[in-house]
Write a protein that holds these residues in place. Structure first.
Motif, PDB file in Angstrom:
ATOM      1  N   GLU A 256      -6.591   7.960  37.932  1.00 49.93           N
ATOM      2  CA  GLU A 256      -6.838   7.561  39.315  1.00 49.93           C
ATOM      3  C   GLU A 256      -8.134   6.772  39.429  1.00 49.93           C
ATOM      4  O   GLU A 256      -8.193   5.717  40.082  1.00 49.93           O
ATOM      5  N   LYS A 257      -9.204   7.265  38.799  1.00 45.66           N
ATOM      6  CA  LYS A 257     -10.494   6.571  38.839  1.00 45.66           C
ATOM      7  C   LYS A 257     -10.445   5.270  38.039  1.00 45.66           C
ATOM      8  O   LYS A 257     -11.067   4.265  38.426  1.00 45.66           O
ATOM      9  N   ALA A 258      -9.715   5.274  36.936  1.00 44.27           N
ATOM     10  CA  ALA A 258      -9.588   4.058  36.133  1.00 44.27           C
ATOM     11  C   ALA A 258      -8.890   2.965  36.927  1.00 44.27           C
ATOM     12  O   ALA A 258      -9.323   1.799  36.921  1.00 44.27           O
ATOM     13  N   LYS A 259      -7.820   3.326  37.605  1.00 41.41           N
ATOM     14  CA  LYS A 259      -7.102   2.334  38.419  1.00 41.41           C
ATOM     15  C   LYS A 259      -8.005   1.780  39.515  1.00 41.41           C
ATOM     16  O   LYS A 259      -7.957   0.585  39.830  1.00 41.41           O
ATOM     17  N   GLU A 260      -8.824   2.656  40.084  1.00 44.40           N
ATOM     18  CA  GLU A 260      -9.740   2.216  41.140  1.00 44.40           C
ATOM     19  C   GLU A 260     -10.714   1.170  40.600  1.00 44.40           C
ATOM     20  O   GLU A 260     -10.932   0.123  41.240  1.00 44.40           O
ATOM     21  N   THR A 268     -15.681  -4.864  32.635  1.00 47.77           N
ATOM     22  CA  THR A 268     -14.772  -5.071  31.507  1.00 47.77           C
ATOM     23  C   THR A 268     -14.077  -3.754  31.179  1.00 47.77           C
ATOM     24  O   THR A 268     -14.477  -2.678  31.634  1.00 47.77           O
ATOM     25  N   ILE A 269     -13.039  -3.853  30.362  1.00 48.75           N
ATOM     26  CA  ILE A 269     -12.305  -2.646  29.952  1.00 48.75           C
ATOM     27  C   ILE A 269     -13.245  -1.701  29.209  1.00 48.75           C
ATOM     28  O   ILE A 269     -13.219  -0.487  29.411  1.00 48.75           O
ATOM     29  N   SER A 270     -14.104  -2.270  28.377  1.00 43.31           N
ATOM     30  CA  SER A 270     -15.055  -1.436  27.632  1.00 43.31           C
ATOM     31  C   SER A 270     -16.020  -0.738  28.572  1.00 43.31           C
ATOM     32  O   SER A 270     -16.327   0.458  28.395  1.00 43.31           O
ATOM     33  N   GLU A 271     -16.519  -1.457  29.576  1.00 46.79           N
ATOM     34  CA  GLU A 271     -17.459  -0.857  30.529  1.00 46.79           C
ATOM     35  C   GLU A 271     -16.793   0.274  31.306  1.00 46.79           C
ATOM     36  O   GLU A 271     -17.406   1.327  31.543  1.00 46.79           O
ATOM     37  N   ILE A 272     -15.549   0.067  31.704  1.00 51.55           N
ATOM     38  CA  ILE A 272     -14.830   1.113  32.438  1.00 51.55           C
ATOM     39  C   ILE A 272     -14.623   2.332  31.537  1.00 51.55           C
ATOM     40  O   ILE A 272     -14.792   3.480  31.965  1.00 51.55           O
ATOM     41  N   ALA A 273     -14.286   2.089  30.292  1.00 48.16           N
ATOM     42  CA  ALA A 273     -14.097   3.198  29.347  1.00 48.16           C
ATOM     43  C   ALA A 273     -15.371   4.008  29.217  1.00 48.16           C
ATOM     44  O   ALA A 273     -15.357   5.246  29.274  1.00 48.16           O
ATOM     45  N   LEU A 276     -16.215   6.117  32.221  1.00 50.11           N
ATOM     46  CA  LEU A 276     -15.360   7.297  32.369  1.00 50.11           C
ATOM     47  C   LEU A 276     -15.539   8.297  31.234  1.00 50.11           C
ATOM     48  O   LEU A 276     -14.775   9.250  31.118  1.00 50.11           O
ATOM     49  N   GLY A 277     -16.559   8.068  30.409  1.00 54.38           N
ATOM     50  CA  GLY A 277     -16.899   9.083  29.414  1.00 54.38           C
ATOM     51  C   GLY A 277     -16.267   8.918  28.063  1.00 54.38           C
ATOM     52  O   GLY A 277     -16.368   9.827  27.220  1.00 54.38           O
ATOM     53  N   PHE A 278     -15.604   7.791  27.816  1.00 52.64           N
ATOM     54  CA  PHE A 278     -14.991   7.566  26.513  1.00 52.64           C
ATOM     55  C   PHE A 278     -16.009   6.976  25.554  1.00 52.64           C
ATOM     56  O   PHE A 278     -16.758   6.056  25.903  1.00 52.64           O
ATOM     57  N   GLU A 279     -16.007   7.466  24.332  1.00 57.12           N
ATOM     58  CA  GLU A 279     -16.896   6.919  23.309  1.00 57.12           C
ATOM     59  C   GLU A 279     -16.349   5.610  22.764  1.00 57.12           C
ATOM     60  O   GLU A 279     -17.108   4.700  22.415  1.00 57.12           O
ATOM     61  N   TYR A 280     -14.998   5.536  22.705  1.00 59.10           N
ATOM     62  CA  TYR A 280     -14.355   4.341  22.174  1.00 59.10           C
ATOM     63  C   TYR A 280     -13.379   3.769  23.201  1.00 59.10           C
ATOM     64  O   TYR A 280     -12.489   4.494  23.684  1.00 59.10           O
ATOM     65  N   PRO A 281     -13.498   2.487  23.550  1.00 61.72           N
ATOM     66  CA  PRO A 281     -12.569   1.856  24.504  1.00 61.72           C
ATOM     67  C   PRO A 281     -11.115   1.972  24.075  1.00 61.72           C
ATOM     68  O   PRO A 281     -10.227   2.080  24.916  1.00 61.72           O
ATOM     69  N   PHE A 284      -9.556   5.049  25.433  1.00 64.87           N
ATOM     70  CA  PHE A 284      -9.239   4.897  26.851  1.00 64.87           C
ATOM     71  C   PHE A 284      -7.959   4.095  27.025  1.00 64.87           C
ATOM     72  O   PHE A 284      -7.070   4.475  27.795  1.00 64.87           O
ATOM     73  N   THR A 285      -7.847   2.985  26.313  1.00 69.38           N
ATOM     74  CA  THR A 285      -6.661   2.126  26.435  1.00 69.38           C
ATOM     75  C   THR A 285      -5.402   2.879  26.029  1.00 69.38           C
ATOM     76  O   THR A 285      -4.359   2.785  26.695  1.00 69.38           O
ATOM     77  N   LYS A 286      -5.490   3.650  24.952  1.00 68.55           N
ATOM     78  CA  LYS A 286      -4.333   4.413  24.474  1.00 68.55           C
ATOM     79  C   LYS A 286      -3.880   5.439  25.502  1.00 68.55           C
ATOM     80  O   LYS A 286      -2.680   5.570  25.775  1.00 68.55           O
ATOM     81  N   LEU A 287      -4.838   6.181  26.086  1.00 64.52           N
ATOM     82  CA  LEU A 287      -4.481   7.185  27.083  1.00 64.52           C
ATOM     83  C   LEU A 287      -3.931   6.528  28.339  1.00 64.52           C
ATOM     84  O   LEU A 287      -2.929   6.991  28.904  1.00 64.52           O
TER      85      LEU A 287
END
Length: 304
Positions: A256-260, A268-273, A276-281, A284-287
């Motif tokens: 929900e927060k990612a879509k927002e 960028t996708i990396s910045e969003i990852a 949201l607490g991901f160590e590796y973008p 995040f992309t896989k999930l």
């Protein structure tokens, strides 16, 4: 006097509780009226190497599993797996005679049977740290009848059929307990709804803060701790109420927060990852793709 003990065998517990030696070394049904803990002991903690299924009333001790306290005035049923810590403290205010049953089953008794692996699937052995099982009079009668069947079988002449018969009775007891726990969850819908609201607030606050980059994604254990529940019990409530476990609720809030952020920011996708607490973008992309069937980039393009 306070002591800590480790009961590796059922025989050792029998001796501690001033009972005669068990009739079978790996399984024993104890009438609670016969238990006599040493009077000098005011408090005791122990770890046991066997399963314990208890149905007790009017016990002159308060029982603690983790930080949770129980009394047994209402005939609570409890389940403990091997290697769990429990403690008792005398309750001088309770003078009535204790009643009920304790079924002790050593894991060795289950070896070579399907129940040896299946028993770990009964989540209520984990619920013991948060909630015991309340029984109606009819339900209690069913459980007591099964317990007595188990005792009658191991007291009779042991033959090649005995173990399978006892195992089938034990599995029947566990299946009834699973049904009764489900009933208990269903009759607590108001309480469960409150927990759902509290869960939503905890997750909303967590994901609205800017510390996910430092703290990482919330774990199931962390969320349960915020709600003062055990992880297994929280998952049981959520699955009963919503069909989703705690991890799935965390992921739902995450998506929900990612879509927002994908639809309303230029991050960028990396910045969003990282936000949201991901160590590796890539994680995040896989999930995100697993949950939405689209990659973050594909989702963002639907808004352009």
């Amino acid at each position: 006097m306070k002591i800590t003990d480790h009961f590796k065998t059922i025989k050792k517990y029998h001796k501690f509780a001033n009972l005669k030696a068990p009739e079978h070394p790996l399984i024993s049904l104890i009438d609670y009226t016969n238990i006599q803990y040493p009077e000098r002991i005011k408090e005791v903690k122990w770890i046991q190497n066997y399963y314990t299924i208890g149905l007790k009333r009017n016990v002159a001790y308060k029982f603690f599993y983790g930080q949770q306290e129980y009394d047994f005035d209402e005939g609570l049923m409890t389940f403990m797996a091997p290697n769990q810590m429990m403690s008792l403290a005398q309750n001088p205010n309770l003078k009535r005679k204790p009643t009920g049953w304790l079924l002790l089953v050593h894991p060795d008794f289950l070896w070579g049977t399907p129940l040896a692996n299946k028993i770990n699937n009964y989540d209520f052995f984990g619920y013991a740290v948060s909630e015991a099982l309340f029984l109606s009079e009819k339900e209690e009668g069913i459980i007591v009848s099964i317990l007595q069947n188990i005792r009658e079988e191991y007291q009779s002449n042991i033959d090649k059929f005995s173990q399978n018969i006892i195992i089938s009775q034990l599995e029947l007891l566990l299946n009834y307990a699973e049904r009764f726990y489900e009933r208990q969850f269903l009759t607590r819908k108001i309480s469960n709804s409150k927990i759902l609201v509290e869960l939503e607030n905890v997750l909303a606050e967590c994901f609205n803060q800017n510390n996910l980059m430092n703290e990482g994604l919330p774990t199931v254990e962390w969320v349960a701790n915020q709600l003062h529940l055990s992880p297994n019990y929280l998952t049981g409530i959520l699955k009963s109420s919503t069909g989703l476990n705690t991890q799935q609720h965390i992921h739902h809030k995450l998506i929900e927060k990612a879509k927002e952020q994908l639809s309303t920011t230029n991050f960028t996708i990396s910045e969003i990852a990282y936000n949201l607490g991901f160590e590796y973008p890539s994680s995040f992309t896989k999930l995100f793709k697993a949950k939405t069937t689209m990659s973050p980039i594909e989702f963002r393009k639907t808004f352009n």
